[in-house]
Design a protein around this motif. Structure first.
Motif, mmCIF file in Angstrom:
data_model
loop_
_atom_site.group_PDB
_atom_site.id
_atom_site.type_symbol
_atom_site.label_atom_id
_atom_site.label_comp_id
_atom_site.label_asym_id
_atom_site.label_seq_id
_atom_site.Cartn_x
_atom_site.Cartn_y
_atom_site.Cartn_z
ATOM 1 N N ASN A 1 0.801 -1.212 0.000
ATOM 2 C CA ASN A 1 0.000 0.000 0.000
ATOM 3 C C ASN A 1 0.837 1.267 0.000
ATOM 4 O OD1 ASN A 1 -2.434 -1.406 0.056
ATOM 5 N ND2 ASN A 1 -2.277 -1.685 2.253
ATOM 6 N N GLN A 2 1.969 1.222 0.661
ATOM 7 C CA GLN A 2 2.719 2.473 0.830
ATOM 8 C C GLN A 2 4.040 2.501 0.094
ATOM 9 O OE1 GLN A 2 -0.363 3.700 2.134
ATOM 10 N NE2 GLN A 2 1.284 5.193 2.110
ATOM 11 N N LYS A 3 4.445 1.371 -0.473
ATOM 12 C CA LYS A 3 5.718 1.277 -1.187
ATOM 13 C C LYS A 3 6.888 1.731 -0.307
ATOM 14 C CE LYS A 3 3.199 1.969 -5.492
ATOM 15 N NZ LYS A 3 2.559 0.659 -5.500
ATOM 16 N N ASN B 1 -12.281 5.487 8.599
ATOM 17 C CA ASN B 1 -12.079 5.961 7.228
ATOM 18 C C ASN B 1 -13.175 5.593 6.245
ATOM 19 O OD1 ASN B 1 -9.290 6.905 7.697
ATOM 20 N ND2 ASN B 1 -8.915 4.739 8.043
ATOM 21 N N ARG C 1 -0.059 4.329 9.941
ATOM 22 C CA ARG C 1 -0.804 4.035 11.168
ATOM 23 C C ARG C 1 -2.222 3.591 10.806
ATOM 24 N NH1 ARG C 1 0.801 8.316 14.079
ATOM 25 N NH2 ARG C 1 -0.879 9.694 13.421
ATOM 26 N N ALA C 2 -2.839 4.324 9.899
ATOM 27 C CA ALA C 2 -4.202 3.965 9.501
ATOM 28 C C ALA C 2 -4.223 2.587 8.842
ATOM 29 C CB ALA C 2 -4.768 5.025 8.561
ATOM 30 N N TRP D 1 -0.682 11.075 -4.916
ATOM 31 C CA TRP D 1 -0.299 10.856 -3.529
ATOM 32 C C TRP D 1 0.240 12.127 -2.910
ATOM 33 C CZ3 TRP D 1 2.647 5.694 -2.275
ATOM 34 C CH2 TRP D 1 1.865 4.613 -2.693
ATOM 35 N N ASP E 1 5.367 15.724 -0.295
ATOM 36 C CA ASP E 1 5.831 14.880 -1.393
ATOM 37 C C ASP E 1 4.621 14.481 -2.231
ATOM 38 O OD1 ASP E 1 7.435 13.188 -2.891
ATOM 39 O OD2 ASP E 1 7.272 11.525 -1.463
ATOM 40 N N ARG F 1 2.986 12.975 -5.608
ATOM 41 C CA ARG F 1 3.415 11.969 -6.583
ATOM 42 C C ARG F 1 2.253 11.556 -7.471
ATOM 43 N NH1 ARG F 1 7.341 8.452 -4.865
ATOM 44 N NH2 ARG F 1 7.540 9.284 -2.770
ATOM 45 N N VAL G 1 10.784 6.633 0.589
ATOM 46 C CA VAL G 1 11.607 7.339 -0.380
ATOM 47 C C VAL G 1 10.779 8.478 -0.950
ATOM 48 C CG1 VAL G 1 12.991 7.151 -2.460
ATOM 49 C CG2 VAL G 1 12.780 5.191 -0.917
ATOM 50 N N SER G 2 11.224 9.693 -0.655
ATOM 51 C CA SER G 2 10.515 10.876 -1.106
ATOM 52 C C SER G 2 11.137 11.351 -2.419
ATOM 53 C CB SER G 2 10.625 11.933 -0.016
ATOM 54 O OG SER G 2 10.521 13.225 -0.562
ATOM 55 N N ASP H 1 2.356 12.733 0.465
ATOM 56 C CA ASP H 1 3.039 12.079 1.593
ATOM 57 C C ASP H 1 2.524 10.651 1.803
ATOM 58 O OD1 ASP H 1 4.329 14.484 1.876
ATOM 59 O OD2 ASP H 1 3.010 15.200 3.478
ATOM 60 N N GLY I 1 3.307 12.702 7.565
ATOM 61 C CA GLY I 1 2.201 12.295 6.704
ATOM 62 C C GLY I 1 2.230 10.801 6.439
ATOM 63 N N ASN I 2 3.399 10.287 6.093
ATOM 64 C CA ASN I 2 3.514 8.848 5.833
ATOM 65 C C ASN I 2 3.216 8.032 7.090
ATOM 66 O OD1 ASN I 2 4.651 7.859 3.007
ATOM 67 N ND2 ASN I 2 5.464 9.914 3.394
ATOM 68 N N ARG J 1 1.180 8.805 9.424
ATOM 69 C CA ARG J 1 -0.280 8.788 9.607
ATOM 70 C C ARG J 1 -0.929 7.736 8.727
ATOM 71 N NH1 ARG J 1 -3.785 13.794 9.906
ATOM 72 N NH2 ARG J 1 -4.875 12.310 8.599
ATOM 73 N N VAL J 2 -0.487 7.710 7.459
ATOM 74 C CA VAL J 2 -1.112 6.759 6.543
ATOM 75 C C VAL J 2 -0.786 5.336 6.981
ATOM 76 C CG1 VAL J 2 -1.379 6.076 4.153
ATOM 77 C CG2 VAL J 2 -0.842 8.439 4.697
ATOM 78 N N TYR K 1 -6.653 14.945 6.026
ATOM 79 C CA TYR K 1 -5.228 15.193 5.900
ATOM 80 C C TYR K 1 -4.888 16.634 6.264
ATOM 81 C CZ TYR K 1 -0.468 14.786 4.521
ATOM 82 O OH TYR K 1 0.886 14.761 4.572
#
Lengths: 684, 317
Positions: free
Chosen positions: A285-287, B86, A327-328, B147, B124, B126, A306-307, B149, A321-322, A324-325, B184
């Motif tokens: 999901n997040q790579k 969510n 965590r969710a 995307w 970030d 994307r 990797v930004s 962040d 931000g990452n 948070r995602v 967000y």
């Protein structure tokens, strides 16, 4: 000699398509160059999310001149023939043709010289062609121009093209062409956010350097290196270890032009979820990459992201931000996992009644019932406890209905094992959930626990017999149900575990399916270096359905034929078979049956007759004991008597009865060798 | 006597990072300033903003069309009785459709993120491959999920085909998941905690105040109680009505002009939503599912063909 620089600058190219696109571009351009007589020195292609680039070095300035000779009619040929020749060759009069001589006399030849074109003109013609026919897996149209038929297709909207051509020492020229309203030039852009301005370039060297300045790393291999090195260092600095993942690395390198590696963390409480689930969540999901403790090899509550930008706050907002995602996502995963644990695997089974496995093969429930019955039946043969095999088979697919597997199908089997363990199943039963899918490929591990073996065999054999029953066999390259893999799985399970299994005794296995196994076995043995004709020679014997014994026979046969004895016996047997074949054809009958001892006149044939009888008995006895090497040696003893027989005895005697008797004797040789293999199928 | 000013009921903060409605207003403002027609939601139950005729039908034909609107979207299966932070069975999409797709569409999109407080120097952003396909609409396109962040905040699609017809020219479609985006920018973990009106203290209205009860009620309805007998009937009725209006709408025997593409398409939307409800109730088997999807697609295709024979679809007047 001049170099070419080509860049297609577009909106974001899917990561998975970049490497192949670079290869395709290189191949298409260089193939066309060579075909045009422009032999280059070197070429290299690159891709980033927004650009596809190619450099070709050392292209000749122009094509070589082409000299074409067209042979015409003889000197003095009829006027019509000469006129036709002039027309075809594009000559105004016959004076323009040359006269050459061959054995038959003088004839006309038209020589035309086509001057080679400048390479830059060749490029200007071929690049638009290549772009229009570029083999993107999926391409699209866009913008105003898409209203017109035949408008340009590209993977995503194309914005600009660089095409420069020239020697290192001079200002290169722009290759002049236009694709879909975009004129080739010498300008590109830097990083979307960090350096979005226009960049003018000359050739590959300054192109790469200017991009680097504009925060774009052109070479994907370098981006991968940067990510790998930075990720490892970042992990190491905190006492962790990166869980390496080449597939993810390549994908991530295709999502950024300027990789910036950052570390984030998540709540330790999530570490209660199985590591594979955490990894799948974070990866799919997040790579992002996961990290482990080098001592315990267990995951830690950190991840690497990797930004694509160097953020003005050092990446704090991006990490937050990452986090948070993630965590969710992990909350979801934990919720799924906890929910799954609340339902026992067996309580999920009724749902399979409503799920179709295959239109013609009924429901999943029916399939599980078949697998269970078969696993129970196979259990004693593989020395498994039938009760455990039955239980394991009943539960082995239950995890398909769990939330976690619904979310991450790649975790099927593994989750079944965890859930089975959690509900206190026997260890062998739990492991069968994961292991019954194995082996998945030629390199995958083969299960060795008897319960797993029983379920793995039952699963695969049920699949094969099922699809055979409804006549859905693999054809050519089409094998949508992976039946070849299933058959190879059965072979490996049987052979690697030295199992004795008569396939034909299993319901649904027929001769056709058996020959499919034979083909797979041939492929497998050939890959291991065995001769396929030996496999044929063994399968040609009737009733060969015991894969292990077939392999053993092939092994023994292979070794035997490497010896001198083996080779000459093979020659003798082949000679006997050939003669028999010819005579059988001639007389339109076979020569089966025991030879009549009274008709054996010469000492050599008498010797052979008794040797054959002895060899036959000895070989059969050895085969009964499954000692194929001994069976081979028994047959090998025939060699001197066979040789002597062919030396001294004329098979086709004038006396019909004697001839028939000798042919029967030859047949006996063939029969004796059939104790181990059909020698007529052996090559050489 | 001076007229008394209308007293404010609350001090509302319409900063898009502090109120849900502020976010919607900021997006509307942004796209309106770029010349989009700002529409109101379509007055029917739909599964996504794409179903609005302003997207589905207007994406077909040669005419230029730029529009933006909020569309409440219903996904009966996604209901979680208000218990998941969510997932919702009813949520808002902000939809932008630009035909033909402008060459700077990506920049325009990034500008909209800036307008709602997402700074590309800090975050970030994307474009990650995501090809879009709607089997029920017979539509597909290529594009990305966008995307921020690591979080998907929008869908970005270049429509290639709609209702089985090639898009000529191609339209660009942007879909913002408003709740997710608001969570967000507001820094909220649970959708129901979103500040809806930008008020503070006792004047604050949350997303939960507005929608939590509805989520609970509709989840029960969608999964447990929705009258399947009635729904099966409604599906058939909508399908038949759609076919009837389509047949009656042709004004010439050569079928070059159509006069009822929009009413017919309403019935296609209806059939699609009824199917989603039946699906949520779990009364449609795997094989039947495919055939229902095909039936809706046939309606959508026929509506697309009818639309192309109207003035809006570019047929000569």
């Amino acid at each position: 000699m001049p170099d070419l620089l080509l860049e297609f600058f577009s909106e974001e190219i899917p990561a998975r398509m970049q490497a192949k696109a670079a290869d395709d571009l290189k191949k298409m351009v260089t193939d066309r160059l060579v075909a045009a007589g422009l032999v280059y020195e070197g070429a290299k292609a690159f891709a980033t999310p927004r650009r596809l680039a190619l450099t070709v070095q050392g292209v000749p300035v122009r094509q070589p001149d082409l000299k074409e000779e067209r042979k015409g009619p003889k000197v003095g040929a009829p006027e019509q023939a000469v006129a036709g020749f002039l027309r075809a060759a594009g000559l105004a009069s016959i004076d323009q043709a040359k006269v050459q001589a061959d054995k038959k006399g003088d004839f006309y030849v038209a020589i035309s010289e086509k001057a080679g074109k400048p390479a830059i003109d060749v490029l200007a013609e071929m690049i638009p062609d290549i772009a229009r026919g570029f083999p993107w897996p999926k391409s699209m149209r866009w913008g105003e121009q898409s209203a017109k038929p035949g408008s340009l297709s590209w993977v995503r909207p194309l914005h600009s093209i660089i095409a420069t051509f020239g020697p290192e020492t001079e200002e290169p020229e722009i290759v002049k062409f236009d694709i879909g309203g975009i004129a080739a030039g010498n300008e590109t852009r830097g990083h979307r956010f960090l350096s979005p301005g226009a960049i003018k370039v000359k050739r590959f060297d300054d192109y790469v350097a200017s991009l680097e300045k504009a925060k774009v790393v052109l070479d994907p291999a370098r981006r991968m290196d940067i990510i790998r090195t930075d990720a490892k260092n970042l992990a190491f600095a905190q006492g962790f270890e990166l869980v390496e993942d080449e597939g993810l690395l390549a994908e991530v390198a295709g999502l950024v032009e300027w990789p910036v590696v950052l570390m984030g963390s998540f709540d330790k409480a999530f570490l209660d979820i199985p590591g594979e689930v955490i990894r799948a969540t974070i990866r799919t999901n997040q790579k992002c990459f996961v990290l482990r403790d080098p001592q315990t090899a267990k995951l830690v509550n950190k991840f690497i992201l990797v930004s694509n930008i160097e953020a003005s706050d050092g990446g704090k907002a991006i990490v937050a931000g990452n986090e948070r995602v993630i965590r969710a996502r992990l909350s979801d995963a934990k919720f799924f996992y906890d929910t799954d644990l609340k339902t026992k695997l067996e309580d999920r089974l009724p749902k399979f009644d409503g799920i179709v496995f295959h239109e013609k093969l009924g429901t999943q429930a029916a399939r599980i019932a078949r697998i269970t019955a078969l696993a129970k039946q196979l259990a004693p043969l593989v020395k498994a406890d039938p009760k455990k095999a039955e239980r394991a088979a009943q539960l082995c697919k239950a995890d398909l209905l769990t939330e976690v597997v619904g979310e991450f199908p790649e975790l099927q089997g593994l989750m079944g094992k965890y859930y089975a363990e959690a509900q206190g199943e026997d260890e062998a039963v739990a492991h069968a959930s994961e292991d019954h899918y194995k082996p998945q490929g030629p390199k995958d591990l083969v299960p060795s626990d008897p319960v797993s073996i029983a379920v793995a065999l039952a699963d695969k054999i049920d699949t094969l017999t099922g699809f055979w029953r409804i006549d859905e066999k693999p054809t050519g390259s089409k094998d949508p149900y992976a039946l070849r893999r299933a058959a190879l799985g059965v072979i490996r399970l049987v052979v690697d575990n030295s199992l004795r299994l008569h396939l034909l005794k299993i319901a649904g296995v027929n001769a056709d399916l058996l020959s499919f196994f034979a083909d797979r076995l041939k492929v497998q043995l050939r890959e291991q270096g065995a001769r396929h004709d030996l496999v044929d020679a063994v399968f040609a014997l009737e009733g060969q359905d015991d894969l292990l014994m077939i392999v053993r026979r092939v092994e023994a046969l292979g070794k035997f034929l490497e010896t001198g004895e083996g080779k000459s016996l093979l020659a003798g047997v082949k000679r006997a078979s050939n003669i028999l074949g010819i005579e059988e054809k001639k007389d339109k009958r076979s020569f089966a049956g025991a030879p009549d001892a009274a008709l054996l006149k010469l000492p050599e044939e008498q010797a052979l007759a008794s040797a054959v009888t002895a060899a036959k008995q000895e070989a059969s006895a050895a085969v009964a004991k499954e000692d194929f090497a001994a069976a081979m040696s028994a047959i090998a003893k025939l060699r001197p008597t066979v040789d002597a027989f062919f030396d001294k005895v004329k098979v086709n005697d004038d006396d019909k009865a004697v001839r028939e008797n000798r042919l029967k004797l030859l047949n006996e040789i063939r029969e004796a060798t059939r104790a181990v293999a059909d020698f007529s199928k052996i090559e050489g | 006597m001076a007229q008394a000013a209308v007293p404010a009921i609350a001090q509302a903060d319409l900063d898009p990072t502090r109120s849900f409605q502020g976010l919607i207003l900021a997006l509307q403002q942004y796209w309106a300033a770029l010349g989009c027609v700002i529409l109101q939601p379509y007055d029917m139950e739909v599964g996504a903003g794409t179903f609005h005729p302003a997207t589905t039908l207007r994406a077909l034909g040669p005419k230029h069309w730029n529009a933006a609107y909020v569309q409440p979207s219903r996904r009966p299966k996604d209901g979680r009785y208000g218990e998941n932070p969510n997932r919702l069975q009813h949520y808002y999409q902000f939809q932008v459709i630009l035909k033909p797709s402008p060459d700077n569409l990506q920049d325009l999109y990034l500008g909209s993120l800036k307008a709602i407080g997402i700074d590309s120097a800090l975050h970030d952003i994307r474009f990650v491959e995501d090809d879009w396909e709607s089997p029920t609409l017979g539509a597909w396109g290529l594009g990305w999920e966008c995307w921020c962040d690591g979080m998907e905040v929008s869908q970005f699609t270049y429509f290639q085909q709609v209702a089985g017809f090639e898009c000529a020219p191609v339209a660009g479609e942007l879909t913002y998941g408003l709740e997710r985006l608001a969570m967000y920018v507001q820094g909220v973990e649970r959708v129901y905690d979103l500040n809806f009106n930008g008020g503070t203290g006792d004047k604050k209205v949350t997303y939960g105040d507005v929608f939590l009860q509805a989520e609970r009620e509709y989840s029960k309805h969608n999964f447990e109680v929705a009258d399947t007998g009635m729904l099966f009937e409604q599906f058939k009725m909508a399908e038949a009505a759609c076919q009837k209006y389509l047949a009656a709408g042709w004004t010439d025997s050569d079928k070059t002009k159509h006069s009822m593409a929009l009413p017919a398409y309403d019935q296609c939307i209806k059939a699609s939503h009824v199917f989603n409800l039946l699906d949520a109730r779990g009364v449609i088997s795997v094989t039947e599912r495919q055939s229902y999807i095909l039936r809706v697609r046939e309606l959508a295709k026929a509506c697309g063909a009818a639309w192309l024979a109207t003035e809006g679809g570019g047929a000569a007047a």
